[in-house]
Every structure is written in structure tokens, then in C-alpha cells.
Scaffold this motif. Structure first.
Motif, short mmCIF file in Angstrom:
data_model
loop_
_atom_site.label_atom_id
_atom_site.label_comp_id
_atom_site.label_asym_id
_atom_site.label_seq_id
_atom_site.Cartn_x
_atom_site.Cartn_y
_atom_site.Cartn_z
N HIS A 366 27.96 12.91 53.99
CA HIS A 366 27.93 13.51 55.32
C HIS A 366 29.31 14.01 55.78
O HIS A 366 29.40 14.77 56.75
CB HIS A 366 27.34 12.53 56.35
N TYR A 384 25.95 14.41 59.29
CA TYR A 384 27.20 14.27 60.05
C TYR A 384 26.93 14.49 61.53
O TYR A 384 26.22 15.41 61.93
CB TYR A 384 28.24 15.27 59.55
N VAL A 385 27.54 13.63 62.35
CA VAL A 385 27.40 13.73 63.81
C VAL A 385 28.75 14.16 64.38
O VAL A 385 29.78 13.53 64.11
CB VAL A 385 26.96 12.39 64.42
N TYR A 386 28.73 15.24 65.16
CA TYR A 386 29.97 15.76 65.76
C TYR A 386 30.47 14.77 66.82
O TYR A 386 29.80 14.54 67.84
CB TYR A 386 29.70 17.14 66.37
N THR A 387 31.63 14.19 66.58
CA THR A 387 32.12 13.08 67.38
C THR A 387 32.30 13.44 68.85
O THR A 387 31.97 12.64 69.75
CB THR A 387 33.45 12.56 66.81
N SER A 389 30.68 15.48 70.67
CA SER A 389 29.39 15.58 71.38
C SER A 389 28.72 14.22 71.51
O SER A 389 27.92 14.00 72.43
CB SER A 389 28.46 16.54 70.63
N ASN A 390 29.05 13.33 70.57
CA ASN A 390 28.43 11.99 70.58
C ASN A 390 29.50 10.91 70.36
O ASN A 390 29.53 10.27 69.29
CB ASN A 390 27.36 11.90 69.49
N GLU A 392 29.85 7.97 71.36
CA GLU A 392 29.40 6.58 71.22
C GLU A 392 28.76 6.30 69.86
O GLU A 392 28.57 5.15 69.49
CB GLU A 392 28.39 6.26 72.34
N TYR A 393 28.45 7.37 69.14
CA TYR A 393 27.75 7.18 67.86
C TYR A 393 28.70 6.62 66.81
O TYR A 393 29.82 7.13 66.61
CB TYR A 393 27.18 8.52 67.38
N LYS A 394 28.28 5.57 66.15
CA LYS A 394 29.09 4.93 65.13
C LYS A 394 28.68 5.46 63.76
O LYS A 394 27.52 5.32 63.36
CB LYS A 394 28.91 3.40 65.15
N GLN A 395 29.61 6.10 63.08
CA GLN A 395 29.32 6.55 61.73
C GLN A 395 30.42 6.11 60.77
O GLN A 395 31.53 5.78 61.20
CB GLN A 395 29.12 8.06 61.67
#
Length: 409
Positions: A366, A384-387, A389-390, A392-395
């Protein structure tokens, strides 16, 4: 010697330092760790056993003198050459002389002054003759042999480290110089503080001390058949004391400088800065040391330190010396007094060590680059989650194999 040779010898003005050069170990001052009664060299010389040596020490500490004493003590043929003016031909000539002397049972010492100036091929030319015992080498150098003498020659020699002469030895040498001149020429009387000044001026260099002693003696006025040696005249003749600065000292001063800043000792750091400046060190080199210290030792404990160090580097380039000393001093004080943290340095070194030791992994899928046509086909960037925009999301950003590894303590 023919007539002309005799005339040349008679017309020579032999320096006082050469006249007073010690002839025996008992006359030899300083270096008691090497030449003292209980020192290994003393025992070896008394046994008559010769070996090849590299004498490493500052100017005027007695390297050439010790080499000559060893030759005299062992009744060896002494051949003296300088690496500045000699080459392989001179080595070959010395070898031929040594072979002739061996016929009559005499050993030969080849003394090479400033041996660090020989290149590799010149140094290699010595090797077979040392191995087969044709001659013995005594090399002298002011530079660290580990840097300047090749490993093949080092393995066939013993390195002896000579220190600059202590103040007590320097005092005895200087007084001996004035005594000799008084007895040979006209009596002299030195004003209080003259001998101490000469000792401080020469800083462990016997040759330098005796040169100044001789010059101030002959420059002093005669009053009632006595030369009166004043402190003022001595200072005028000496002017600025020369700063000894070999390649080894270049690194030693830089090390002391950086460690003083790291240890938050601004006074020590400014002293080493002054010594490097006085010796003519490149101000850009000094500023680079400060940049390293600001990043390695201060780091994020005070993020402004790196900015100050980089600005000092730029200022030293713009100004040049002597003005550059001011921003350099300003940066030294700031970095020395700044709070310290080496967490960043430790973290990057740990990570590099891990990678070199085999923890060398690819990024998780990712995190891989997805900005080209076929990336999605291979699964690159998927999940992959765009930090921003999110937040709080832990990746996971570490490779799977070391996902729990921590470098910052």
C-alpha cells in the motif's frame, strides 16, 4: 678532505642547536619512557640488538638525535638522508655501502628524515633489504605513520612515539645554551622572565628554543663586558610564536573542538577554535565541523542550532578571514550552550546497521508508488489511506517483518 673542503668547514657557522646536540643517552633529555634506564629501548641497545624503527614526534623533540645516539651506541655505520631530496637511487647507494660494511662485521643504520614524504614505490624499495638484514631503518616523521607510511613497511618496523619536551627539560636546554655562549664568547645575564618566555615560545621544540637563545644572545647589547638579555628584546625577536600543526594535529584539534561543543564547554571550544584559526585552518572546514555538531549533538533539542551553523558557514565564505572569526565564534557559543540530543543520530545509525545486517525489506504494497499506468495491475498503492484526509486512521508504514521496530527511544 681537500683544501676547499677544509675552507668550507672552517667557514661554516654551526647553529647552537647542532653544537649542543646530545651524544649519549645520559645527555638526552625527555622521552624517559623510551630512553630511561628501565625502558625497553635501553635494554635492547645494551644487548647490541638492532631493529628498524619509525620515530614519530613533533619537531625538535629529538628524533634525529636519538637516531644518531643509537648508531653510536651500537657502533653502526650511520647513513643519513632526507626524503625531501633523496630517492630510490640513494637507497640503492646505501644498500651497497651496507653490504661492504657487513664484510667487516659492521651493521648499517639508514636514517631517513621525514620518511612520510616518500611515495609508495620509494618505501617499497626498502623492504627486501630490511627483510634480509642488509641494513636497519630509522625513519623520522612528524606525521602519524598510520596515515603516511604504507602497511608493508610498518609491519617491518617498530613505531616509537616521542612527545614534545616538558618544561623542565626545556629549561635545562635553554640554560645550557646561555651557559655555553657565556663560556665561549662573553658572559651574559638574562633578565627575569626571559627563560620562561623562551620555553613558552618554543613549546617543547628544543631546536626552536636554542635558535631563539642564540639570536637573542648575539642581539643583546654589551655593557661592562657582559651581554644583558632583556625580556623586551626577546619578545621582539620572537614576535608571534609559530603554531605547530601537522596533519595529525589537524584532526586532533578538530576532534577536541567538536567534543568540547558536544560537552557544552564554550570556553574550551573557543580555545580550540582560536588555535585552528591561528594555525591557518580553512574557516569552511571549521564551520562544517559545527554543522555536524549542530545536527548530531544538538539536533531537535534546539532546531535553531543547525540554522546558526549553516549561516556561520555562509558568513565565513562571504567574509573570509580575519572577519570570519566573529560569526564562527558566535556559532560556537550558541552550539556549545544549546541543549543536547543525539536521538536522531542514534536512530539513523541503528537503521543503517539493521539494513546492512540483513533486515533489508521492500515497502508494504500500500506504500509503493502508484503514479504510473500499470501500478494498479500489480496492486501497488492499493489500500493506502491519505493521512491528511484521515488523520485518525492507523496504518502500517514499516515492512511486515519488522512492523514493531522502534528506532527513537
Amino acid at each position: 678532505m681537500d683544501l676547499f673542503d677544509n675552507l668550507k668547514e672552517n667557514n661554516k657557522q654551526i647553529p647552537l642547536a647542532e653544537i649542543l646536540r646530545p651524544k649519549t643517552l645520559k645527555e638526552y633529555l625527555g622521552q624517559s619512557n623510551i630512553t630511561g634506564d628501565k625502558a625497553p629501548l635501553y635494554s635492547l641497545l645494551n644487548s647490541g640488538h638492532l631493529f628498524s624503527i619509525i620515530l614519530w614526534g613533533p619537531p625538535g623533540c629529538g628524533k634525529t638525535t636519538l637516531a644518531r645516539i643509537i648508531a653510536n651506541h651500537t657502533n653502526s655505520c650511520f647513513i643519513e638522508i632526507s626524503a625531501v631530496t633523496s630517492g630510490v637511487k640513494d637507497i640503492k647507494d646505501a644498500v651497497e655501502t651496507a653490504k661492504e660494511k657487513l664484510i667487516y662485521g659492521q651493521k648499517t643504520i639508514l636514517f631517513i628524515d621525514e620518511i612520510h614524504r616518500y611515495n609508495k614505490s620509494q618505501q617499497d624499495a626498502l623492504l627486501p633489504h630490511l627483510e634480509n638484514g642488509t641494513l636497519y631503518l630509522i625513519g623520522s616523521t612528524t606525521e602519524n605513520p598510520s596515515f603516511q607510511v604504507n602497511s608493508a613497511l610498518l609491519s617491518r618496523t617498530q613505531v616509537l612515539r616521542l612527545q614534545e619536551l616538558d618544561d623542565e627539560s626545556m629549561k635545562e636546554i635553554t640554560e645550557k645554551g646561555f651557559k655555553y655562549l657565556s663560556e665561549k664568547y662573553t658572559e651574559c645575564e638574562a633578565e627575569k622572565g626571559v627563560i620562561e618566555y623562551i620555553i613558552n615560545y618554543a613549546r617543547g621544540d628544543a631546536r626552536s628554543a636554542l635558535n631563539l637563545t642564540e639570536n637573542v644572545y648575539f642581539s643583546s647589547p654589551l655593557e661592562k663586558n657582559k651581554r644583558l638579555i632583556s625580556l623586551e628584546l626577546t619578545e621582539q625577536l620572537a614576535q608571534n610564536a609559530s603554531i605547530r600543526y601537522s596533519r595529525q594535529e589537524h584532526y586532533d584539534m578538530a576532534s577536541a573542538f567538536q567534543k568540547s561543543m558536544r560537552g557544552s564547554d564554550a570556553d574550551a571550544a573557543i580555545y580550540w577554535l582560536a588555535k585552528m584559526i591561528t594555525a591557518g585552518e580553512d574557516p569552511r572546514f571549521i564551520a562544517r565541523r559545527m554543522i555536524v555538531c549542530a545536527a548530531e549533538d544538538v539536533s531537535n533539542a534546539d532546531t535553531n542550532a543547525l540554522t546558526v551553523a549553516i549561516n556561520a558557514f555562509r558568513a565565513s565564505e562571504i567574509l573570509g578571514m580575519p572577519e570570519a572569526r566573529i560569526p564562527l565564534a558566535q556559532a560556537v557559543e550558541y552550539i556549545s550552550r544549546a541543549p543536547k540530543s543525539n536521538k536522531s543520530c542514534i536512530a539513523i545509525d541503528k537503521a543503517i546497521e539493521d539494513i546492512k545486517s540483513g533486515l533489508n525489506y521492500q515497502p508494504p504494497m500500500h506504500l509503493r508508488d502508484s503514479h504510473y499506468k500499470d501500478a494498479a495491475k500489480y496492486g501497488f498503492g492499493k489500500g493506502y489511506v491519505y493521512t491528511h484526509s484521515n488523520p485518525e486512521y492507523k496504518q502500517q508504514f514499516m515492512p511486515d517483518e519488522i512492523k514493531d521496530k522502534k528506532y527513537f527511544e
